[in-house]
Scaffold this motif. Structure first.
Motif, PDB file in Angstrom:
ATOM      1  N   GLU A 154       1.018  20.297  64.471  1.00 53.30           N
ATOM      2  CA  GLU A 154      -0.090  20.226  65.032  1.00 53.30           C
ATOM      3  C   GLU A 154      -1.315  21.205  64.638  1.00 53.30           C
ATOM      4  O   GLU A 154      -2.464  21.210  65.351  1.00 53.30           O
ATOM      5  CB  GLU A 154       0.206  20.774  66.582  1.00 53.30           C
ATOM      6  N   THR A 155      -0.982  22.011  63.616  1.00 54.13           N
ATOM      7  CA  THR A 155      -1.716  23.166  63.082  1.00 54.13           C
ATOM      8  C   THR A 155      -3.299  22.305  62.958  1.00 54.13           C
ATOM      9  O   THR A 155      -4.305  23.146  63.054  1.00 54.13           O
ATOM     10  CB  THR A 155      -1.275  23.773  62.068  1.00 54.13           C
ATOM     11  N   TRP A 156      -3.210  21.131  62.015  1.00 53.12           N
ATOM     12  CA  TRP A 156      -4.349  20.648  61.510  1.00 53.12           C
ATOM     13  C   TRP A 156      -5.573  20.459  62.838  1.00 53.12           C
ATOM     14  O   TRP A 156      -6.712  20.873  62.517  1.00 53.12           O
ATOM     15  CB  TRP A 156      -4.086  19.331  61.011  1.00 53.12           C
ATOM     16  N   TRP A 157      -5.261  20.380  63.859  1.00 54.32           N
ATOM     17  CA  TRP A 157      -6.239  20.199  65.103  1.00 54.32           C
ATOM     18  C   TRP A 157      -6.170  21.369  65.984  1.00 54.32           C
ATOM     19  O   TRP A 157      -7.296  21.932  66.597  1.00 54.32           O
ATOM     20  CB  TRP A 157      -5.902  18.799  65.699  1.00 54.32           C
ATOM     21  N   ALA A 158      -5.031  22.121  66.205  1.00 54.58           N
ATOM     22  CA  ALA A 158      -5.014  23.196  66.977  1.00 54.58           C
ATOM     23  C   ALA A 158      -5.769  24.508  66.508  1.00 54.58           C
ATOM     24  O   ALA A 158      -6.363  24.892  67.356  1.00 54.58           O
ATOM     25  CB  ALA A 158      -3.647  23.524  67.468  1.00 54.58           C
ATOM     26  N   ALA A 159      -5.621  24.760  65.196  1.00 55.13           N
ATOM     27  CA  ALA A 159      -6.360  25.876  64.820  1.00 55.13           C
ATOM     28  C   ALA A 159      -7.783  25.685  64.790  1.00 55.13           C
ATOM     29  O   ALA A 159      -8.472  26.788  65.142  1.00 55.13           O
ATOM     30  CB  ALA A 159      -5.782  26.276  63.179  1.00 55.13           C
ATOM     31  N   PRO A 160      -8.635  24.758  64.556  1.00 50.08           N
ATOM     32  CA  PRO A 160      -9.886  24.828  64.443  1.00 50.08           C
ATOM     33  C   PRO A 160     -10.248  24.705  65.904  1.00 50.08           C
ATOM     34  O   PRO A 160     -11.449  25.476  66.194  1.00 50.08           O
ATOM     35  CB  PRO A 160     -10.195  23.551  63.872  1.00 50.08           C
ATOM     36  N   ALA A 161      -9.726  24.158  66.767  1.00 40.52           N
ATOM     37  CA  ALA A 161     -10.024  24.017  68.264  1.00 40.52           C
ATOM     38  C   ALA A 161     -10.068  25.617  68.955  1.00 40.52           C
ATOM     39  O   ALA A 161     -10.788  25.947  69.528  1.00 40.52           O
ATOM     40  CB  ALA A 161      -9.011  23.165  69.057  1.00 40.52           C
ATOM     41  N   GLN A 162      -8.795  26.441  68.372  1.00 41.06           N
ATOM     42  CA  GLN A 162      -8.809  27.779  69.068  1.00 41.06           C
ATOM     43  C   GLN A 162      -9.831  28.550  68.328  1.00 41.06           C
ATOM     44  O   GLN A 162     -10.444  29.361  69.045  1.00 41.06           O
ATOM     45  CB  GLN A 162      -7.314  28.317  68.673  1.00 41.06           C
ATOM     46  N   GLY A 163     -10.042  28.288  67.079  1.00 40.44           N
ATOM     47  CA  GLY A 163     -11.179  28.977  66.492  1.00 40.44           C
ATOM     48  C   GLY A 163     -12.465  28.740  67.150  1.00 40.44           C
ATOM     49  O   GLY A 163     -13.554  29.818  67.484  1.00 40.44           O
ATOM     50  N   GLY A 180      -6.965  23.142  77.206  1.00 35.60           N
ATOM     51  CA  GLY A 180      -6.703  21.776  76.500  1.00 35.60           C
ATOM     52  C   GLY A 180      -5.639  21.840  75.253  1.00 35.60           C
ATOM     53  O   GLY A 180      -5.041  20.995  75.151  1.00 35.60           O
ATOM     54  N   VAL A 181      -5.901  22.893  74.509  1.00 34.13           N
ATOM     55  CA  VAL A 181      -5.093  23.048  73.265  1.00 34.13           C
ATOM     56  C   VAL A 181      -3.551  23.055  73.617  1.00 34.13           C
ATOM     57  O   VAL A 181      -2.665  22.659  73.201  1.00 34.13           O
ATOM     58  CB  VAL A 181      -5.538  24.294  72.445  1.00 34.13           C
ATOM     59  N   GLU A 182      -3.478  23.876  74.584  1.00 32.98           N
ATOM     60  CA  GLU A 182      -2.244  24.212  75.222  1.00 32.98           C
ATOM     61  C   GLU A 182      -1.410  23.079  75.663  1.00 32.98           C
ATOM     62  O   GLU A 182      -0.424  22.541  75.331  1.00 32.98           O
ATOM     63  CB  GLU A 182      -2.081  25.495  76.316  1.00 32.98           C
ATOM     64  N   VAL A 183      -2.120  22.398  76.660  1.00 35.81           N
ATOM     65  CA  VAL A 183      -1.627  21.078  77.211  1.00 35.81           C
ATOM     66  C   VAL A 183      -1.379  19.820  76.324  1.00 35.81           C
ATOM     67  O   VAL A 183      -0.206  19.514  76.377  1.00 35.81           O
ATOM     68  CB  VAL A 183      -2.659  20.620  78.312  1.00 35.81           C
ATOM     69  N   LEU A 184      -2.220  19.799  75.379  1.00 35.26           N
ATOM     70  CA  LEU A 184      -2.189  18.810  74.233  1.00 35.26           C
ATOM     71  C   LEU A 184      -1.192  19.195  73.377  1.00 35.26           C
ATOM     72  O   LEU A 184      -0.223  18.270  72.994  1.00 35.26           O
ATOM     73  CB  LEU A 184      -3.460  18.619  73.579  1.00 35.26           C
ATOM     74  N   PHE A 185      -1.029  20.521  73.034  1.00 33.08           N
ATOM     75  CA  PHE A 185       0.099  20.861  72.104  1.00 33.08           C
ATOM     76  C   PHE A 185       1.482  20.465  72.908  1.00 33.08           C
ATOM     77  O   PHE A 185       2.583  20.215  72.082  1.00 33.08           O
ATOM     78  CB  PHE A 185       0.119  22.332  71.522  1.00 33.08           C
ATOM     79  N   ARG A 186       1.821  21.001  74.153  1.00 31.90           N
ATOM     80  CA  ARG A 186       2.957  20.766  74.816  1.00 31.90           C
ATOM     81  C   ARG A 186       3.162  19.194  74.871  1.00 31.90           C
ATOM     82  O   ARG A 186       4.317  18.813  74.669  1.00 31.90           O
ATOM     83  CB  ARG A 186       2.846  21.501  76.102  1.00 31.90           C
ATOM     84  N   LYS A 187       2.148  18.232  74.922  1.00 30.33           N
ATOM     85  CA  LYS A 187       2.358  16.912  75.143  1.00 30.33           C
ATOM     86  C   LYS A 187       2.918  16.330  73.904  1.00 30.33           C
ATOM     87  O   LYS A 187       3.458  15.551  73.775  1.00 30.33           O
ATOM     88  CB  LYS A 187       1.113  16.134  75.717  1.00 30.33           C
ATOM     89  N   ARG A 188       2.349  16.783  72.892  1.00 24.24           N
ATOM     90  CA  ARG A 188       2.525  16.123  71.398  1.00 24.24           C
ATOM     91  C   ARG A 188       3.537  16.657  70.921  1.00 24.24           C
ATOM     92  O   ARG A 188       4.359  15.727  70.207  1.00 24.24           O
ATOM     93  CB  ARG A 188       1.294  16.233  70.488  1.00 24.24           C
ATOM     94  N   SER A 189       3.901  18.036  71.130  1.00 22.19           N
ATOM     95  CA  SER A 189       5.131  18.640  70.370  1.00 22.19           C
ATOM     96  C   SER A 189       6.615  18.355  71.202  1.00 22.19           C
ATOM     97  O   SER A 189       7.543  18.396  70.462  1.00 22.19           O
ATOM     98  CB  SER A 189       4.826  19.838  69.913  1.00 22.19           C
TER      99      SER A 189
END
Length: 152
Positions: free
Chosen positions: A32-41, A71-80
């Motif tokens: 999930e790093t490919w989208w979560a890292a830029p979003a958190q940046g 949104g990152v947290e919710v989507l990360f939990r949903k996807r992972s």
């Protein structure tokens, strides 16, 4: 209470299964790093750039940033399928401390630039913080995955 677990597998296969599970967890974290890292940046950059918006509009980048982080947290939990509540080991803690210090001092610097009307510098600091945050998030995810794989 009796367990049939001992009858079905020997200890070597149990350890192999645990190692395999840890490996899969590590892969799910870094996947999930490919989208979560830029979003958190982006979320971090929005907070740091807020002083450039002026006193009347500084709330807007903050609200957008909170939306990005939630949104990152919710989507990360949903996807992972799981959430990360704390670092898995010492490398993760050090990366979080470094991220906090960089973020804090960048925000203070941004406030100083905004007070002197140097909006371009505020934006430059925000961009730098966004990039550094994304890089630290990538390093954190990799460290977390490595620490989960080595756990036990």
């Amino acid at each position: 209470m009796e367990s049939n677990f001992e009858n079905q597998r020997d200890s070597a296969s149990v350890l192999e299964a645990l190692s395999s599970d840890r490996g899969r967890l590590g892969e799910r974290i870094t996947a999930e790093t490919w989208w979560a890292a830029p979003a958190q940046g982006l979320g971090a950059a929005l907070i740091v750039v807020a002083p450039a918006a002026g006193l009347a509009w500084a709330w807007l980048p903050f609200v957008l940033s909170v939306g990005v982080f939630v949104g990152v947290e919710v989507l990360f939990r949903k996807r992972s399928g799981f959430g990360i509540t704390r670092p898995a080991g010492p490398r993760g803690w050090w990366l979080l401390v470094a991220l906090f210090l960089i973020f804090f001092f960048s925000f203070v610097l941004s406030l100083g630039f905004a007070l002197f009307g140097l909006t371009g510098w505020v934006v430059a600091v925000a961009v730098a913080v966004g990039v550094v945050t994304a890089l630290i998030v990538v390093a954190y995810d990799r460290a977390y995955a490595a620490e989960v794989r080595r756990a036990g």
